[in-house]
Design a protein around this motif. Sequence first.
Motif, mmCIF file in Angstrom:
data_model
loop_
_atom_site.group_PDB
_atom_site.id
_atom_site.type_symbol
_atom_site.label_atom_id
_atom_site.label_comp_id
_atom_site.label_asym_id
_atom_site.label_seq_id
_atom_site.Cartn_x
_atom_site.Cartn_y
_atom_site.Cartn_z
ATOM 1 N N LYS A 142 0.833 -1.207 0.000
ATOM 2 C CA LYS A 142 0.000 0.000 0.000
ATOM 3 C C LYS A 142 0.871 1.262 0.000
ATOM 4 O O LYS A 142 0.557 2.232 -0.690
ATOM 5 C CB LYS A 142 -0.959 0.002 1.193
ATOM 6 C CG LYS A 142 -2.001 -1.081 1.132
ATOM 7 C CD LYS A 142 -2.896 -0.908 -0.076
ATOM 8 C CE LYS A 142 -3.968 -1.964 -0.138
ATOM 9 N NZ LYS A 142 -4.840 -1.804 -1.314
ATOM 10 N N PHE A 143 1.948 1.262 0.765
ATOM 11 C CA PHE A 143 2.847 2.426 0.758
ATOM 12 C C PHE A 143 3.414 2.661 -0.647
ATOM 13 O O PHE A 143 3.584 3.805 -1.064
ATOM 14 C CB PHE A 143 3.990 2.270 1.762
ATOM 15 C CG PHE A 143 3.679 2.800 3.124
ATOM 16 C CD1 PHE A 143 3.453 4.155 3.349
ATOM 17 C CD2 PHE A 143 3.629 1.947 4.223
ATOM 18 C CE1 PHE A 143 3.180 4.658 4.610
ATOM 19 C CE2 PHE A 143 3.356 2.433 5.488
ATOM 20 C CZ PHE A 143 3.129 3.788 5.687
ATOM 21 N N ARG A 144 3.696 1.585 -1.385
ATOM 22 C CA ARG A 144 4.246 1.731 -2.734
ATOM 23 C C ARG A 144 3.260 2.399 -3.697
ATOM 24 O O ARG A 144 3.657 2.953 -4.711
ATOM 25 C CB ARG A 144 4.707 0.378 -3.272
ATOM 26 C CG ARG A 144 6.028 -0.067 -2.645
ATOM 27 C CD ARG A 144 6.650 -1.239 -3.397
ATOM 28 N NE ARG A 144 5.997 -2.514 -3.150
ATOM 29 C CZ ARG A 144 6.234 -3.302 -2.106
ATOM 30 N NH1 ARG A 144 7.114 -2.942 -1.192
ATOM 31 N NH2 ARG A 144 5.605 -4.447 -1.971
ATOM 32 N N TRP A 185 -9.326 5.799 -1.035
ATOM 33 C CA TRP A 185 -8.917 4.462 -0.611
ATOM 34 C C TRP A 185 -7.775 3.982 -1.506
ATOM 35 O O TRP A 185 -7.773 4.252 -2.703
ATOM 36 C CB TRP A 185 -10.088 3.497 -0.720
ATOM 37 C CG TRP A 185 -11.064 3.637 0.408
ATOM 38 C CD1 TRP A 185 -12.056 4.550 0.510
ATOM 39 C CD2 TRP A 185 -11.118 2.840 1.571
ATOM 40 N NE1 TRP A 185 -12.731 4.373 1.688
ATOM 41 C CE2 TRP A 185 -12.176 3.320 2.356
ATOM 42 C CE3 TRP A 185 -10.382 1.756 2.037
ATOM 43 C CZ2 TRP A 185 -12.513 2.765 3.575
ATOM 44 C CZ3 TRP A 185 -10.732 1.187 3.258
ATOM 45 C CH2 TRP A 185 -11.777 1.693 4.024
ATOM 46 N N ILE A 186 -6.811 3.316 -0.916
ATOM 47 C CA ILE A 186 -5.731 2.692 -1.696
ATOM 48 C C ILE A 186 -5.685 1.204 -1.403
ATOM 49 O O ILE A 186 -6.231 0.743 -0.447
ATOM 50 C CB ILE A 186 -4.348 3.343 -1.431
ATOM 51 C CG1 ILE A 186 -4.005 3.304 0.056
ATOM 52 C CG2 ILE A 186 -4.329 4.752 -1.966
ATOM 53 C CD1 ILE A 186 -2.598 3.740 0.366
ATOM 54 N N TYR A 246 3.448 13.333 -1.603
ATOM 55 C CA TYR A 246 3.711 13.581 -0.191
ATOM 56 C C TYR A 246 2.550 14.352 0.433
ATOM 57 O O TYR A 246 1.909 15.190 -0.214
ATOM 58 C CB TYR A 246 5.015 14.365 -0.007
ATOM 59 C CG TYR A 246 6.222 13.591 -0.468
ATOM 60 C CD1 TYR A 246 6.577 12.394 0.145
ATOM 61 C CD2 TYR A 246 6.992 14.033 -1.533
ATOM 62 C CE1 TYR A 246 7.674 11.662 -0.272
ATOM 63 C CE2 TYR A 246 8.097 13.306 -1.967
ATOM 64 C CZ TYR A 246 8.423 12.126 -1.326
ATOM 65 O OH TYR A 246 9.513 11.407 -1.754
ATOM 66 N N TRP A 247 2.297 14.053 1.711
ATOM 67 C CA TRP A 247 1.293 14.748 2.527
ATOM 68 C C TRP A 247 -0.135 14.495 2.067
ATOM 69 O O TRP A 247 -1.041 15.214 2.436
ATOM 70 C CB TRP A 247 1.581 16.251 2.596
ATOM 71 C CG TRP A 247 2.930 16.555 3.155
ATOM 72 C CD1 TRP A 247 4.019 16.973 2.445
ATOM 73 C CD2 TRP A 247 3.354 16.433 4.512
ATOM 74 N NE1 TRP A 247 5.093 17.128 3.285
ATOM 75 C CE2 TRP A 247 4.709 16.807 4.569
ATOM 76 C CE3 TRP A 247 2.720 16.053 5.693
ATOM 77 C CZ2 TRP A 247 5.449 16.806 5.747
ATOM 78 C CZ3 TRP A 247 3.446 16.059 6.873
ATOM 79 C CH2 TRP A 247 4.797 16.426 6.896
ATOM 80 N N LYS A 248 -0.359 13.464 1.252
ATOM 81 C CA LYS A 248 -1.711 13.126 0.801
ATOM 82 C C LYS A 248 -2.028 11.695 1.238
ATOM 83 O O LYS A 248 -1.724 10.738 0.519
ATOM 84 C CB LYS A 248 -1.836 13.273 -0.705
ATOM 85 C CG LYS A 248 -1.678 14.711 -1.144
ATOM 86 C CD LYS A 248 -2.032 14.898 -2.594
ATOM 87 C CE LYS A 248 -1.734 16.322 -2.982
ATOM 88 N NZ LYS A 248 -2.880 17.150 -3.073
ATOM 89 N N PRO A 249 -2.647 11.552 2.413
ATOM 90 C CA PRO A 249 -2.925 10.213 2.936
ATOM 91 C C PRO A 249 -3.887 9.418 2.061
ATOM 92 O O PRO A 249 -4.776 9.970 1.421
ATOM 93 C CB PRO A 249 -3.574 10.494 4.298
ATOM 94 C CG PRO A 249 -3.167 11.884 4.642
ATOM 95 C CD PRO A 249 -3.036 12.606 3.339
ATOM 96 N N GLY A 250 -3.685 8.108 2.064
ATOM 97 C CA GLY A 250 -4.607 7.177 1.430
ATOM 98 C C GLY A 250 -5.220 6.304 2.507
ATOM 99 O O GLY A 250 -4.546 5.909 3.460
ATOM 100 N N ILE A 251 -6.487 6.008 2.376
ATOM 101 C CA ILE A 251 -7.208 5.223 3.382
ATOM 102 C C ILE A 251 -7.022 3.741 3.089
ATOM 103 O O ILE A 251 -7.198 3.295 1.947
ATOM 104 C CB ILE A 251 -8.705 5.581 3.360
ATOM 105 C CG1 ILE A 251 -8.897 7.082 3.608
ATOM 106 C CG2 ILE A 251 -9.480 4.757 4.384
ATOM 107 C CD1 ILE A 251 -10.282 7.605 3.258
#
Length: 121
Positions: free
Chosen positions: A9-11, A120-121, A16-21
């Motif tokens: 998921k991190f990949r 969502w990611i 930057y600074w844009k969170p994924g759920i």
Amino acid sequence: MISKNIEEKFRLITDYWKPGIVAELNGQLVKLAKLKGAFVWHSHAHEDELFYVHKGTLYMEFRDKTEVVHPGEIIVVPKGVEHNPYTRDDEEVWVMLFEPAATLHTGEVTHEKTDNNQQWI
């Protein structure tokens, strides 16, 4: 039951600074974000925020001190407390965030880094 590989998921995160759920439970969102450089001073009037550092070193600046958060450590920012997360030396930091679904990215502050349309990611 939901099972996810956090490294995978991190990949998927490219900004930057844009969170994924990655998950939701009991009205809380679990988000992943890559951080680099400085963010923006802000607070959340009604929500606490938990940061878990997966990779790198996070600096959480408060008006009276700065806390250093290393991989495997957490920091909880209480509701109403003004804070500014940042990284040093151009280091990329990976964090997992736990916060209520209603939490706005930069609280009441509007900034070029504000992103309240997290996906969502």
